[in-house]
Design a protein around this motif. Sequence first.
Motif, PDB file in Angstrom:
ATOM      1  N   GLU A 172       0.967   9.604   4.897  1.00 16.62           N
ATOM      2  CA  GLU A 172       0.672   9.974   6.279  1.00 16.62           C
ATOM      3  C   GLU A 172       1.183  11.375   6.596  1.00 16.62           C
ATOM      4  OE1 GLU A 172       1.621   8.486  10.866  1.00 16.62           O
ATOM      5  OE2 GLU A 172       2.280   7.275   9.159  1.00 16.62           O
ATOM      6  N   LYS A 182       5.210   0.577  -1.089  1.00 21.15           N
ATOM      7  CA  LYS A 182       4.547   0.482   0.212  1.00 21.15           C
ATOM      8  C   LYS A 182       5.380   1.145   1.299  1.00 21.15           C
ATOM      9  CE  LYS A 182       2.527  -2.960   3.359  1.00 21.15           C
ATOM     10  NZ  LYS A 182       3.240  -2.529   4.584  1.00 21.15           N
ATOM     11  N   GLU A 187       3.633   4.971   2.167  1.00 22.75           N
ATOM     12  CA  GLU A 187       2.866   5.009   3.421  1.00 22.75           C
ATOM     13  C   GLU A 187       3.299   6.193   4.267  1.00 22.75           C
ATOM     14  OE1 GLU A 187       3.056   1.343   5.526  1.00 22.75           O
ATOM     15  OE2 GLU A 187       1.540   0.357   4.266  1.00 22.75           O
ATOM     16  N   HIS A 188       4.606   6.420   4.318  1.00 26.34           N
ATOM     17  CA  HIS A 188       5.127   7.549   5.078  1.00 26.34           C
ATOM     18  C   HIS A 188       4.736   8.879   4.438  1.00 26.34           C
ATOM     19  CE1 HIS A 188       8.538  10.517   5.530  1.00 26.34           C
ATOM     20  NE2 HIS A 188       8.022  10.470   6.742  1.00 26.34           N
ATOM     21  N   GLY A 221      -4.449  10.659   2.993  1.00 28.91           N
ATOM     22  CA  GLY A 221      -5.144   9.378   2.988  1.00 28.91           C
ATOM     23  C   GLY A 221      -6.613   9.487   2.600  1.00 28.91           C
TER      24      GLY A 221
END
Length: 338
Positions: free
Chosen positions: A143, A135, A139-140, A148
């Motif tokens: 992005e 996570k 996520e980084h 996404g």
Amino acid sequence: MENIIHVEQLRKEFKSYSSRSGLKGAFRDLFTRNYKIMPAVNDISFQVQPGEMVGYIGENGAGKSTSIKMLTGILTPTSGMVSVNGMNPHKERERFVQTIGVVFGQRSQLWWDIAVQESFRLLKKVYNVSDQAYKDHMEHVIESLDIGPLLDKPVRKLSLGQRMRCELAAALLHNPTLLFLDEPTIGLDVLVKLKIRNFLKEMNERYNTTILLTTHDLSDIEALCDRVIMLDEGSVIYDGKLAQLRSNWGEGKQIQFQFADSNITELKLSMVCNELPVEWVQGNRNNIWIASVKNDESVISALIGKVVAAHKITDIKIQEITTEEIIRNIYEEGIVYG
């Protein structure tokens, strides 16, 4: 500082079989084969320190892919020593692959018929990445690469640029200390290339990720790498700073002339500038010609003066010789750097 890659006298040889001619020769080949030993990688040595971004370049057949396969443990060396992340890649393969990421521009590590996020989940299990680490890191990555909206799509539904961004994310899922990139931007448009380059710079700055980049697109090298290792016929012919390569071999300028007359020829230009040390190459349109000259103000001024006096000019551009031109000249001239 301990080297993340350490290579000493690394060599890889292959057997090349040749067939005898005629029916008698074919019959003899059933029992004995003629072959010769062909060195694909010829006793190369180099080191890479943690956090470096190194361009690994050479013509087709120079030995790049073979040496990359030895560095990643796919091939076993014929002789020599190779240590990557303090391990022998082909002898400690299971532990070793947990510490590297690999992106091959023409091969996929994602499953073709399932959603991208499902491939990520499978790779998370393969690399034994914890939920929290996944996570925090992914996520980084998701992005930064703007993938996404692609996560719920099957890989076969993605464009080439979308797939390559997902491939890069997959290679970095376990946050490896070392990333091998083999033609990662092949066939991609300019905007996707720029996004990938910016992301790689960010990963290098944020995590001190070491990157070994193999590519024929020298704009990737110029954008990302301070150092280049150049191979030719299985041997290292240059290992050093890109700026030093330009300094040693790029002491010249290119002057682009756009002529009003579309019937300009090399012969006409050579007659005008016959006493000047200049090489002419036709540009991408009939009325554009590029002159390569040494970086000498008197020569440049004389060249422009003679051309302008003899022909009507609509535009002139003066620029440094490109890295691509420098490397092409090195291969053509057979220059070897120590």
